[in-house]
Design an enzyme around this catalytic site. Structure first.
Site, PDB file in Angstrom:
ATOM      1  N   ALA A 152       3.026   5.882  -2.770  1.00  0.00           N
ATOM      2  CA  ALA A 152       4.399   6.918  -3.127  1.00  0.00           C
ATOM      3  C   ALA A 152       4.494   6.985  -4.843  1.00  0.00           C
ATOM      4  CB  ALA A 152       5.558   6.367  -2.479  1.00  0.00           C
ATOM      5  N   GLY A 198       0.916  -1.241  -0.021  1.00  0.00           N
ATOM      6  CA  GLY A 198       0.022  -0.047   0.056  1.00  0.00           C
ATOM      7  C   GLY A 198       0.693   1.244  -0.016  1.00  0.00           C
ATOM      8  N   CYS A 199       1.855   1.316   0.676  1.00  0.00           N
ATOM      9  CA  CYS A 199       2.740   2.434   0.857  1.00  0.00           C
ATOM     10  C   CYS A 199       3.414   2.572  -0.511  1.00  0.00           C
ATOM     11  CB  CYS A 199       3.665   2.195   2.119  1.00  0.00           C
ATOM     12  SG  CYS A 199       2.748   2.261   3.648  1.00  0.00           S
ATOM     13  N   THR A 200       3.999   1.512  -1.051  1.00  0.00           N
ATOM     14  CA  THR A 200       4.672   1.664  -2.137  1.00  0.00           C
ATOM     15  C   THR A 200       3.673   2.163  -3.315  1.00  0.00           C
ATOM     16  OG1 THR A 200       5.992   0.190  -1.647  1.00  0.00           O
ATOM     17  CG2 THR A 200       5.922   0.468  -4.143  1.00  0.00           C
TER      18      THR A 200
END
Length: 149
Positions: A47, A42-44
């Site tokens: 970003a 999710g964070c990748t």
């Protein structure tokens, strides 16, 4: 942190180990997004989505800052691996997370723990919060931002 609040002065530590302050972005509106962990799906996605729309975001005058609890070294690797061209700050003590109100009790697989709740804050040039996104669409975070800017 609520709409109309001024953001805290200290924002975190950059990849060179230097403390970054709001005054370092004097006169610039900001997009400050908090995320749980480098190199997670999710964070990748979030970003990379922001990076994909970064030219349009910065053309509107905004600086983008991502903040997580990960170390400065982790951020440097994350930025290099995904070709990220915006500021990533480390908040290992969670002081900045707490100041923004995103360090909260979370639940996963029946256990409770403290962690970062994915949240994005948009400020004006005086660093007062104008928008807060609590339901971040990680795959389309850049477009979600552009609709508000």
């Amino acid at each position: 942190m609520e709409i109309g609040d001024k953001i805290p002065e200290v924002l975190g530590v950059n990849g060179e180990g230097q403390t970054v302050r709001a005054e370092d972005f004097a006169g610039k509106p900001l997009v400050i997004y908090f995320y749980p962990k480098d190199n997670t799906p999710g964070c990748t996605a979030e970003a990379c989505s922001i990076q994909g729309d970064l030219a349009e975001i910065t053309a509107k005058g905004y600086e983008v800052i991502g903040i997580s609890k990960d170390s400065p070294a982790s951020h440097l690797k994350f930025a290099a691996k995904h070709n990220l061209h915006f500021v990533l700050l480390s908040d290992e003590s969670t002081e900045v997370n707490q100041a923004f109100g995103v360090w909260q009790k979370k639940k996963m697989a029946g256990r409770e723990y403290m962690g970062t709740v994915r949240t994005t804050f948009i400020t004006d040039a005086d660093h007062k919060v104008t928008h807060i996104i609590t339901k971040v669409d990680t795959k389309n975070a850049g477009q979600q931002l552009l609709k508000l800017l």
